[in-house]
Design a protein around this motif. Sequence first.
Motif, PDB file in Angstrom:
ATOM      1  N   ALA A  54      40.794  10.245 -13.871  1.00  0.00           N
ATOM      2  CA  ALA A  54      39.409  10.080 -13.332  1.00  0.00           C
ATOM      3  C   ALA A  54      38.570   9.636 -14.401  1.00  0.00           C
ATOM      4  CB  ALA A  54      39.029  11.333 -12.700  1.00  0.00           C
ATOM      5  N   ALA A  55      38.790  10.080 -15.553  1.00  0.00           N
ATOM      6  CA  ALA A  55      37.834   9.762 -16.706  1.00  0.00           C
ATOM      7  C   ALA A  55      37.606   8.131 -16.958  1.00  0.00           C
ATOM      8  CB  ALA A  55      37.989  10.502 -18.047  1.00  0.00           C
ATOM      9  N   LEU A  56      38.892   7.843 -16.910  1.00  0.00           N
ATOM     10  CA  LEU A  56      39.297   6.101 -17.196  1.00  0.00           C
ATOM     11  C   LEU A  56      38.529   5.507 -15.935  1.00  0.00           C
ATOM     12  CD1 LEU A  56      40.303   3.600 -18.572  1.00  0.00           C
ATOM     13  CD2 LEU A  56      42.529   4.301 -17.487  1.00  0.00           C
ATOM     14  N   TRP A  57      38.794   5.967 -14.863  1.00  0.00           N
ATOM     15  CA  TRP A  57      38.396   5.402 -13.479  1.00  0.00           C
ATOM     16  C   TRP A  57      36.993   5.385 -13.463  1.00  0.00           C
ATOM     17  CZ3 TRP A  57      42.083   8.559 -10.041  1.00  0.00           C
ATOM     18  CH2 TRP A  57      43.328   7.881 -10.068  1.00  0.00           C
ATOM     19  N   GLN A  58      36.240   6.387 -14.178  1.00  0.00           N
ATOM     20  CA  GLN A  58      34.806   6.325 -14.001  1.00  0.00           C
ATOM     21  C   GLN A  58      34.100   5.478 -14.727  1.00  0.00           C
ATOM     22  OE1 GLN A  58      32.565  10.287 -14.718  1.00  0.00           O
ATOM     23  NE2 GLN A  58      31.820   9.279 -16.256  1.00  0.00           N
ATOM     24  N   GLU A  59      34.766   5.104 -16.169  1.00  0.00           N
ATOM     25  CA  GLU A  59      34.348   4.002 -16.856  1.00  0.00           C
ATOM     26  C   GLU A  59      34.654   2.793 -16.305  1.00  0.00           C
ATOM     27  OE1 GLU A  59      31.801   2.231 -19.735  1.00  0.00           O
ATOM     28  OE2 GLU A  59      31.685   4.080 -18.874  1.00  0.00           O
ATOM     29  N   ALA A  60      35.911   2.782 -15.711  1.00  0.00           N
ATOM     30  CA  ALA A  60      36.327   1.063 -15.174  1.00  0.00           C
ATOM     31  C   ALA A  60      35.347   0.826 -13.895  1.00  0.00           C
ATOM     32  CB  ALA A  60      37.617   1.390 -14.985  1.00  0.00           C
ATOM     33  N   TYR A  61      35.214   1.804 -13.272  1.00  0.00           N
ATOM     34  CA  TYR A  61      34.261   1.339 -11.935  1.00  0.00           C
ATOM     35  C   TYR A  61      32.961   1.134 -12.234  1.00  0.00           C
ATOM     36  CZ  TYR A  61      38.050   3.771  -8.986  1.00  0.00           C
ATOM     37  OH  TYR A  61      38.802   4.052  -8.195  1.00  0.00           O
ATOM     38  N   SER A  62      32.385   1.827 -13.685  1.00  0.00           N
ATOM     39  CA  SER A  62      30.882   1.384 -14.054  1.00  0.00           C
ATOM     40  C   SER A  62      31.008   0.208 -14.681  1.00  0.00           C
ATOM     41  CB  SER A  62      30.717   2.756 -15.081  1.00  0.00           C
ATOM     42  OG  SER A  62      29.469   2.347 -15.699  1.00  0.00           O
TER      43      SER A  62
END
Length: 321
Positions: free
Chosen positions: A203-211
């Motif tokens: 989820a931490a990786l997805w957060q930055e990827a989405y951003s």
Amino acid sequence: MSAPGTPGGAGAAAGVGTVAVVGTGVVGVGWTALFLARGLHVRAFDPAPGAEDRLRADLAALGPFPGHDGPLPVANLVFAGSAADAAGPAGFVQENGPEREDLKHTLLAELDSAAAPGVVLASSSSGLLPTTIARGAARHPERVLVGHPFNPPQVIPLVEVVPGERTAESAVEAALAFYTALGKRPVRLRAEVPGHLANRLQAALWQEAYSLVERGVATVADVDAAISHGPGLRWAVLGPFANQHLSGGPGGLAHILEHLGPPTERWWRDLGQVTLTPELAATLVDGVRDELGDLDGSALAARRDSVLAALLEAKSRTELP
């Protein structure tokens, strides 16, 4: 904890010969395939119409996976008439119901009433807390825990074992021994947190990827390429801490933290906070569509799993932490 349900002539994992698989969606299919491949008898149940036919068809469609090549011994599979019927003779219960507290409580109450007192009730829940799930098991909450696999369960070794407030140590030890005997790599969590361990890291990786996609820094395909052709290759061999340590040369992690710690902290403060608006969701979906084009999802998953199997085989022949 004792483990009844070992039929004569069956394979056994840590004394367990029969496993109940309750819920036969994608995760339940993977668990069933793994249990059958390891010589166990499986009693499966899912209330959805046509569930047995789908389960058998899905099992027949699976390709080879680590530790198994060839037809699965489906003669060792029984599709039970209810969750209780599945759990009654089992030495271990793997529950894979929907991620809803009310449904989990109803299901755990039925399993708790039917399973022998010494049998672990393990939930595949990807985010619910085991203390919450165990509220459905009024008789024996001490044998309820989360045994969360990483998908597909028959391929990926990781299982997160998460005890709740009332989980007995004997149940945790039994689950760890059972999963280890199957060839899995169980990790025990020391505290309950929503999403457990691996999903929170994702989820931490997805957060930055989405951003990054939302801010126009990179496309969906760029992000996927950056991970799959970059750090993801190293992460598949060693974890983030061990890899960071190796990046520090002779000074190891201490050197990295001393010299790259301050800029890393500045990057942390610049990481994006995102909200999954309809617009962002559409951008992400369109980005995946553009990246994959006409590639068939099932075929791509099969290719991925083939590479994973080769990687796991190579890791099994290499001494790694």
